[in-house]
Scaffold this motif. Structure first.
Motif, short mmCIF file in Angstrom:
data_model
loop_
_atom_site.label_atom_id
_atom_site.label_comp_id
_atom_site.label_asym_id
_atom_site.label_seq_id
_atom_site.Cartn_x
_atom_site.Cartn_y
_atom_site.Cartn_z
N VAL A 163 50.71 19.34 37.84
CA VAL A 163 51.52 19.53 36.62
C VAL A 163 51.98 20.97 36.42
O VAL A 163 52.76 21.24 35.52
N CYS A 164 51.51 21.89 37.25
CA CYS A 164 51.84 23.31 37.05
C CYS A 164 53.25 23.60 37.55
O CYS A 164 53.52 23.44 38.75
N PRO A 165 54.17 24.05 36.66
CA PRO A 165 55.54 24.31 37.11
C PRO A 165 55.62 25.50 38.06
O PRO A 165 56.60 25.64 38.80
N GLN A 166 54.59 26.36 38.05
CA GLN A 166 54.63 27.55 38.91
C GLN A 166 54.29 27.22 40.36
O GLN A 166 54.45 28.06 41.24
N ASN A 168 55.46 25.54 43.26
CA ASN A 168 56.71 24.94 43.74
C ASN A 168 57.12 25.66 45.02
O ASN A 168 56.44 26.59 45.46
N GLY A 169 58.21 25.25 45.59
CA GLY A 169 58.64 25.79 46.87
C GLY A 169 58.94 27.29 46.84
O GLY A 169 58.98 27.94 47.88
N ARG A 170 59.12 27.85 45.65
CA ARG A 170 59.53 29.25 45.56
C ARG A 170 58.38 30.19 45.19
O ARG A 170 58.58 31.37 45.03
N SER A 171 57.17 29.65 45.01
CA SER A 171 56.07 30.52 44.59
C SER A 171 54.81 30.23 45.40
O SER A 171 54.63 29.13 45.91
N ASP A 172 53.97 31.24 45.53
CA ASP A 172 52.70 31.08 46.25
C ASP A 172 51.54 30.90 45.30
O ASP A 172 50.38 31.07 45.69
N PHE A 173 51.79 30.61 44.04
CA PHE A 173 50.72 30.58 43.03
C PHE A 173 49.55 29.72 43.49
O PHE A 173 49.74 28.58 43.94
N VAL A 174 48.34 30.28 43.39
CA VAL A 174 47.15 29.57 43.87
C VAL A 174 46.75 28.43 42.95
O VAL A 174 46.00 27.54 43.34
N GLY A 175 47.21 28.47 41.70
CA GLY A 175 46.96 27.35 40.80
C GLY A 175 45.75 27.57 39.90
O GLY A 175 44.92 28.45 40.14
N PRO A 176 45.65 26.73 38.86
CA PRO A 176 44.62 26.93 37.83
C PRO A 176 43.20 26.66 38.32
O PRO A 176 42.26 27.36 37.91
N ALA A 177 43.00 25.66 39.18
CA ALA A 177 41.63 25.23 39.52
C ALA A 177 40.80 26.40 40.03
O ALA A 177 39.67 26.63 39.57
N ASN A 213 52.00 30.47 32.00
CA ASN A 213 51.46 30.08 30.69
C ASN A 213 52.08 28.80 30.12
O ASN A 213 52.25 28.66 28.92
N ALA A 214 52.40 27.85 31.00
CA ALA A 214 52.95 26.58 30.53
C ALA A 214 51.89 25.73 29.85
O ALA A 214 52.18 24.86 29.03
N GLN A 215 50.61 25.95 30.21
CA GLN A 215 49.46 25.26 29.63
C GLN A 215 49.43 23.76 29.91
O GLN A 215 48.73 23.01 29.22
N ASN A 216 50.17 23.32 30.90
CA ASN A 216 50.10 21.91 31.29
C ASN A 216 48.72 21.57 31.89
O ASN A 216 48.24 20.45 31.77
N CYS A 217 48.12 22.56 32.56
CA CYS A 217 46.90 22.32 33.32
C CYS A 217 45.78 21.80 32.42
O CYS A 217 45.12 20.83 32.75
N VAL A 218 45.60 22.47 31.28
CA VAL A 218 44.45 22.14 30.45
C VAL A 218 44.58 20.72 29.90
O VAL A 218 43.58 19.99 29.75
N ALA A 219 45.83 20.28 29.68
CA ALA A 219 46.04 18.92 29.18
C ALA A 219 45.81 17.88 30.28
O ALA A 219 45.39 16.75 30.00
N ALA A 220 46.07 18.27 31.52
CA ALA A 220 45.99 17.30 32.62
C ALA A 220 44.58 17.16 33.18
O ALA A 220 44.28 16.17 33.85
N CYS A 221 43.71 18.12 32.91
CA CYS A 221 42.38 18.11 33.54
C CYS A 221 41.55 16.92 33.05
O CYS A 221 41.26 16.83 31.86
N PRO A 222 41.14 16.03 33.96
CA PRO A 222 40.36 14.87 33.51
C PRO A 222 38.94 15.24 33.08
O PRO A 222 38.26 14.45 32.45
N LYS A 223 38.48 16.43 33.43
CA LYS A 223 37.12 16.84 33.08
C LYS A 223 37.10 17.81 31.91
O LYS A 223 36.09 18.44 31.63
N GLU A 224 38.22 17.92 31.23
CA GLU A 224 38.33 18.77 30.03
C GLU A 224 37.83 20.19 30.27
O GLU A 224 37.13 20.78 29.42
N ILE A 225 38.16 20.73 31.42
CA ILE A 225 37.81 22.13 31.70
C ILE A 225 38.80 23.01 30.93
O ILE A 225 40.01 22.76 30.94
#
Lengths: 250, 581
Positions: A163-166, A168-177, A213-225
């Motif tokens: 769900v993280c918009p960052q 994508n094909g144009r970014s190397d973002f390691v992601g929230p996890a 800072n889209a904050q999609n991650c926290v809403a998508a986490c099934p373990k409420e991290i």
């Protein structure tokens, strides 16, 4: 009365790089049934709704109780574990597709090794001296334990990545996890040296500065991290680290 | 001698601990796992891990842990290794805590301990109600460190197929395995091999086990000459949520924290475990709680709404207390059953959970095949006829701490390395496995492995679990033989050489059927009742004739059973009576 059934649309792909296609299935309904039971039914008798013979749909699963993370897929467009996706809670036809931010192996199976590689890169471990008896571990307050436990429930399922918009094909973002894991290990009282290495790496390619800072991650986490809290905390740690580094170098 | 390597098959707690010990001693490990190791079945363990640290002034001691374990296992476990394990347990907890496992804490910041079944002491350290997941992650992290250091190579999404044995002395010199993403079959040389592949719950169809717990790896070793011990001892957990695809565990810790089991009787709650077992109450060992729930539902007809269900009730306990200590299982109940256990009693029934039996090993975790070790639920050593809750995580980790160093001792004593063996020996076994799969790809019959697996599961669950009768066990074995014949008539509808689960399951099913026969025939032969093995026609434990370990050996006609003396050198067997107050 006609027997109740479940209808599914499944995105198929025969292998890496193959052209995807959709197939439509119908399987018997049962109370409490989940998406995985539907996939097993398809494997028993792989015939599409139109009566055409096909191959069994391939998917990943292990624990079937939402603690292993294996069976994550897009269910009606949302990334979630297919074991805890109960058909009675879903609109039909239930649409199943593989996660989009990872290479497809076959059908609903994707390769999430890059998440494990991230754990390597950010030194997601406590650097113990060895496995030989050395006495008790450090004391930890019950409050800090609750924070660490919350972060430690991450099952590397990739919902937050999807769900993280960052990412994508144009970014190397390691992601929230993995940022949650960095906070988890930085909270352990095992010495500031490792923390410095993790934060140094967080300032590198695809690091925390890529978070939008889209904050999609926290809403998508099934373990409420509390992923946004973790990102804020690691961001703060990185800032302090960078300032100290600057002062030391000048 | 060339540089030696060791293979570990299985990436759960047992496999990871074994790997850590070997890598720590500087020997390279090839680690094979059917799933990425972080997704291994150990994640499903909930309640905790036992160690008699006696931090609550109750006078606990490793000797009491030993006695509880041996008595709980109805005296079938060899006592020497169980004692060593119980003595080592406090240091294992310390190690896990040093690795950063987020165990629950006391207000001062020490580890907290709670009570589990079959003991009167608070001996169980825990991380919420997802302790297995938390321990697995901690070991995974340490293995990753060794991976970065170049000492561990992981083969994830690879399935173990067979052992490669030296033609002259029979010792293990490697394995073959299949790479699921491209279904290619390869051979790997090693001087020692550890099998750490967990239990066989899927043989019973629905169980608390993960989808991957087929027991196929153990069965393959058994079919290649390893003995399988005490296969008939299958633990049926008293409290699981019935489901379409699996039975989801509701941890014993729910009762450890004050949960009560009851059914309505004469318009009032009847706490039948508390009434019948005043001393242990809801925390009698699992085999006993399971038989009581079964009898209340099936024999007394008191199940909820006439179904085979009873209440497991937490609703009288404080919400914050529950969330901190049992959050994980309450989430599972909410997600799968749809009710909030903080407010409504849970509906549960017994379900197949754990195999006390497994590959035979000596006190150094080595099987009869030189160089082949086994660790964790896949082996038989620590739990006798019934496992106590929170002893399984302990035995996985302790077993790995023994097996790793012992395998290094073993390879140091070898005169020839696996690398010195002619390559043709490896190629021959690889080709044999390629042929097995080619044959499966060519199958064109009418059966499918999922329906055959369901049939096996129903027969095994109906006749080879809580209550066992010889006529039904004999009929079940006949059924298993029939299913093996019908297996030949499976039709493979998928020719793909990419991640083909249908083909993999077909192969696994045959091995599951072979292992099911071991379980069934072991039960048929054992004419007594001991721990989880209960025969109404032979309701008493019979030490004179049956205080012995079952050992099954594979023959072309089926399992051949032998028996071995049990080590009772520390505690004299005594009657097992939990009902006395």
């Amino acid at each position: 009365m006609a027997q109740k059934t479940v209808q599914l649309r499944v995105k198929r792909q025969d292998g890496p790089g193959a052209r995807p296609r959709w197939e439509h299935f119908e399987v018997p309904h049962a109370p409490g049934k989940n998406v995985i039971s539907c996939l097993i039914d398809i494997a028993r008798k792989p015939v599409t709704l139109e009566g055409r013979e096909t191959t069994p749909v391939q998917w990943d699963c292990a624990c079937l109780e939402e603690v292993c993370g294996a069976c994550t897929m897009l269910v009606n467009g949302k990334p979630q574990q297919s074991c805890s996706s109960l058909v009675d809670n879903l609109e039909q036809p239930i649409e199943l597709a593989p996660l989009t931010k990872f290479p497809v192996v076959r059908d609903l199976v994707v390769d999430r090794q890059k998440m494990f590689k991230n754990l390597e890169r950010f030194r997601a471990w406590v650097p113990i001296d060895g496995t030989y008896p050395m006495g008790e571990g450090p004391l930890l307050s019950a409050e800090d334990q609750q924070v660490r436990y919350n972060r430690s429930r991450c099952m590397t399922c990739a919902c937050c990545m999807e769900v993280c918009p960052q990412i994508n094909g144009r970014s190397d973002f390691v992601g929230p996890a993995v940022i949650g894991q960095v906070e988890f290990f930085n909270l352990h009282p095992s010495g500031p040296e490792e923390m410095g290495k993790r934060l140094e790496e967080m300032m590198g390619t695809g690091g925390i500065h890529e978070c939008g800072n889209a904050q999609n991650c926290v809403a998508a986490c099934p373990k409420e991290i509390d992923l946004t809290d973790a990102i804020a905390e690691v961001g703060r740690q990185v800032t302090i680290f960078a300032v100290k580094k600057f002062l030391h170098s000048s | 001698m060339a540089k030696q390597r060791i293979i570990v098959v299985g990436g759960g707690l047992a496999g990871l601990m074994t790997t850590i010990k070997i890598a720590e001693m500087g020997v390279a490990v090839d680690l094979f796992s059917i799933v990425p190791v972080k997704r291994s079945h150990s994640v499903c363990a909930q309640g905790g891990i036992n160690a008699a640290k006696d931090q609550q002034g109750q006078g606990d001691h490793p000797d009491i842990h030993l006695d509880d374990t041996i008595y709980g296992g109805d005296f079938l476990a060899n006592q020497t290794p169980v004692k060593t394990m119980c003595d080592a347990a406090p240091q294992i907890i310390d190690l896990l805590s040093r690795m950063g496992v987020p165990f629950n804490r006391t207000p001062e910041g020490f580890l907290d301990f709670r009570r589990f079944g079959g003991t009167l002491h608070n001996r169980t350290a825990f991380a919420g109600a997802t302790t297995g997941q938390q321990l697995l992650y901690a070991l995974d992290e340490q293995v990753r460190r060794f991976e970065v250091a170049g000492l561990v190579t992981k083969y994830e999404s690879w399935e173990f197929l067979s052992l490669i044995r030296d033609e002259d002395d029979g010792r293990v010199i490697g394995i073959t395995a299949i790479c699921n993403p491209d279904m290619s079959i390869h051979h790997f040389a090693a001087d020692a091999v550890h099998i750490c592949t967990g239990g066989p719950g899927i043989i019973f169809g629905k169980s608390t086990n993960s989808y991957i717990n087929t027991g196929a790896a153990a069965s393959r070793c058994y079919q290649q000459g390893a003995a399988y011990a005490n296969g008939e001892f299958i633990q049926v957990h008293p409290t699981t949520i019935p489901g379409e695809d699996k039975l989801r565990l509701m941890s014993e810790s729910a009762r450890g924290e004050g949960g009560r089991v009851w059914v309505p009787k004469d318009g009032k709650p009847w706490y039948f475990l508390e009434e019948r077992y005043p001393k242990y109450g809801n925390l009698v060992p699992r085999d006993i709680a399971t038989r009581e729930i079964f009898s209340v539902c099936v024999e007394e007809g008191l199940g909820l709404d006439g179904k085979n269900q009873v209440y497991l009730d937490l609703s009288h306990l404080d919400e914050t207390f529950l969330n901190r200590r049992l959050g994980g299982i309450m989430e599972i109940y909410e997600k799968f059953a749809g009710d909030d256990p903080r407010k409504t009693p849970m509906r549960i029934f017994p379900g197949v959970h754990y195999s006390m039996g497994g590959m035979w090993v000596d006190f150094e975790q080595q099987t009869h095949i030189p160089g082949l070790f086994a660790v964790g639920e896949v082996e038989y050593q620590y739990h006798g006829a019934n496992r106590l809750g929170a002893n399984s995580l302990l035995s996985c980790i302790f077993g790995g701490m023994v097996a790793g160093p012992k395998s290094i001792e073993y390879i140091n004593g070898l005169k020839r390395s696996a690398d010195d063996v002619a390559p043709s020996a490896f190629a021959a076994e690889q080709n044999r496995q390629i042929e097995v799969f080619d044959d499966i790809y060519r199958m064109t019959g009418k059966e499918n492995p999922y329906d055959l697996g369901d049939e096996m599961g129903e027969w095994m669950t109906n006749n080879c679990t809580i209550v066992r009768h010889n006529d039904k066990l004999a009929a079940t074995d006949e059924k298993l033989v029939e299913l093996l014949e019908r297996w030949e008539n499976v039709g493979v509808n998928d020719a793909s050489r990419v991640y083909n689960q249908y083909v993999l399951r077909t192969r696994q099913l045959k091995d599951m059927l072979q292992l099911a026969r071991v379980i069934c025939l072991g039960a048929l032969r054992r004419d007594e009742s001991r721990g989880a093995h209960f025969k109404p026609d032979f309701p008493e434990r019979d030490d004179e004739n049956w205080l012995k370990t079952t050992m099954a050996r594979h023959t072309p006609e089926g399992p051949s059973l032998e028996y071995e003396v049990v080590d009772t050198s520390i505690i004299k067997p005594r009657p097992r009576v939990y009902s006395k107050s």
